[in-house]
Design an enzyme around this catalytic site. Structure first.
Site, PDB file in Angstrom:
ATOM      1  N   GLU A  49       0.867  -1.183   0.000  1.00 34.09           N
ATOM      2  CA  GLU A  49       0.000   0.000   0.000  1.00 34.09           C
ATOM      3  C   GLU A  49       0.901   1.230   0.000  1.00 34.09           C
ATOM      4  OE1 GLU A  49      -2.519   0.175   3.378  1.00 34.09           O
ATOM      5  OE2 GLU A  49      -3.358  -1.827   3.105  1.00 34.09           O
ATOM      6  N   ASP A  60      -5.405   9.242  10.537  1.00 30.61           N
ATOM      7  CA  ASP A  60      -4.069   8.706  10.786  1.00 30.61           C
ATOM      8  C   ASP A  60      -3.553   9.118  12.151  1.00 30.61           C
ATOM      9  OD1 ASP A  60      -3.711   7.399   8.315  1.00 30.61           O
ATOM     10  OD2 ASP A  60      -3.285   9.320   7.350  1.00 30.61           O
TER      11      ASP A  60
END
Length: 266
Positions: A49, A60
């Site tokens: 990824e 995040d």
């Protein structure tokens, strides 16, 4: 059948889970991220990824936020992300981009799909858009033979899981921790039930992102998941070795080998 699905099937045939590794493009530099991701593939990552750095990474944790900020300060752009995709996809590992939706919309959905496919990318992971709001992306992805990876969570209803998995191609991303990303000392008790519920709705592989940081945690997760997704631990390696790319790449290879051994122990 997509290259991502084939990678999961190969791992399953070997009696193990697949190891999925994440790193943002442009961190620590564009060329440095290419070297790092190639190191991860060589050391045992089955699927990659590549993060598209974004200025408002609300989902995040601090580790990935710091990496994305450094990439943005270094001037990384979507064209650089596609350059990284092309270089890493050339290794033969299925290479997906993980991104918030806003940069794709700004770039142009059809254009993004076309350029991602042209670079050899396998597909896109979209954490902040759900299938019922992603018709443009689904159409563009289908037109360019790209994987569509949407997320399910412990809070997802069975109906929501069914709707989400029906729109996925490649695999389903199960985010088994409520909150932002990041490494954790223990795995979550929410992961196994979420995987079980997801598997009732689909035959696609289910990969789990859970803050895994070592081989023992990877083995625990691999006992019931088709894929173990690791991000923050890889990013932390470079934060721990500022300015010393050689040492960082060595530590990155060691970590990847430990995680790859972990998914094989389950």
């Amino acid at each position: 059948m997509s290259s991502t699905t084939i990678a999961f099937e190969k791992a399953r045939a070997e009696g193990r889970a697949a190891l999925v590794g994440y790193l943002p493009a442009g961190f620590p530099t564009v060329e440095g991220s290419i070297a790092a991701l190639k190191t991860m593939v060589a050391a045992g990552c089955d699927i990659v990824e590549i993060g598209l750095p974004y200025s408002d990474p609300v989902m995040d944790g601090p580790v990935i936020q710091a990496a994305a900020q450094r990439a943005l300060e270094g001037g990384v752009r979507t064209a650089d992300v596609l350059k990284v995709v092309e270089a890493v996809a050339a290794t033969g590992a299925p290479t997906l981009v993980m991104t918030y939706w806003n940069p794709v919309e700004r770039y142009g959905v059809e254009r993004f799909a076309a350029d991602l496919a042209s670079a050899g990318g396998a597909g896109l992971i979209t954490p902040d858009i759900t299938p019922d709001y992603a018709q443009d992306w689904i159409a563009a992805a289908d037109a360019h033979d790209l994987d569509k990876v949407f997320l399910v969570a412990p809070s997802s209803t069975d109906e929501r899981i069914a709707m989400t998995t029906a729109a996925c191609r490649g695999f389903v991303y199960a985010t088994a921790v409520m909150g932002v990303t990041g490494t954790r000392a223990t795995t979550s008790e929410l992961a196994a039930p979420l995987v079980a519920r997801t598997k009732l709705a689909t035959d696609l592989p289910v990969g789990v992102g859970l803050g895994v940081s070592n081989g023992d945690q990877a083995a625990e997760l691999a006992a019931y998941a088709d894929g173990v997704i690791v991000g923050s631990a890889f990013v932390q390696v470079f934060l721990d070795h500022p300015g010393d790319e050689r040492a960082a790449l060595g530590a990155l290879a060691t970590l990847t080998e430990d995680l790859a051994a972990g998914v094989r122990r389950a």
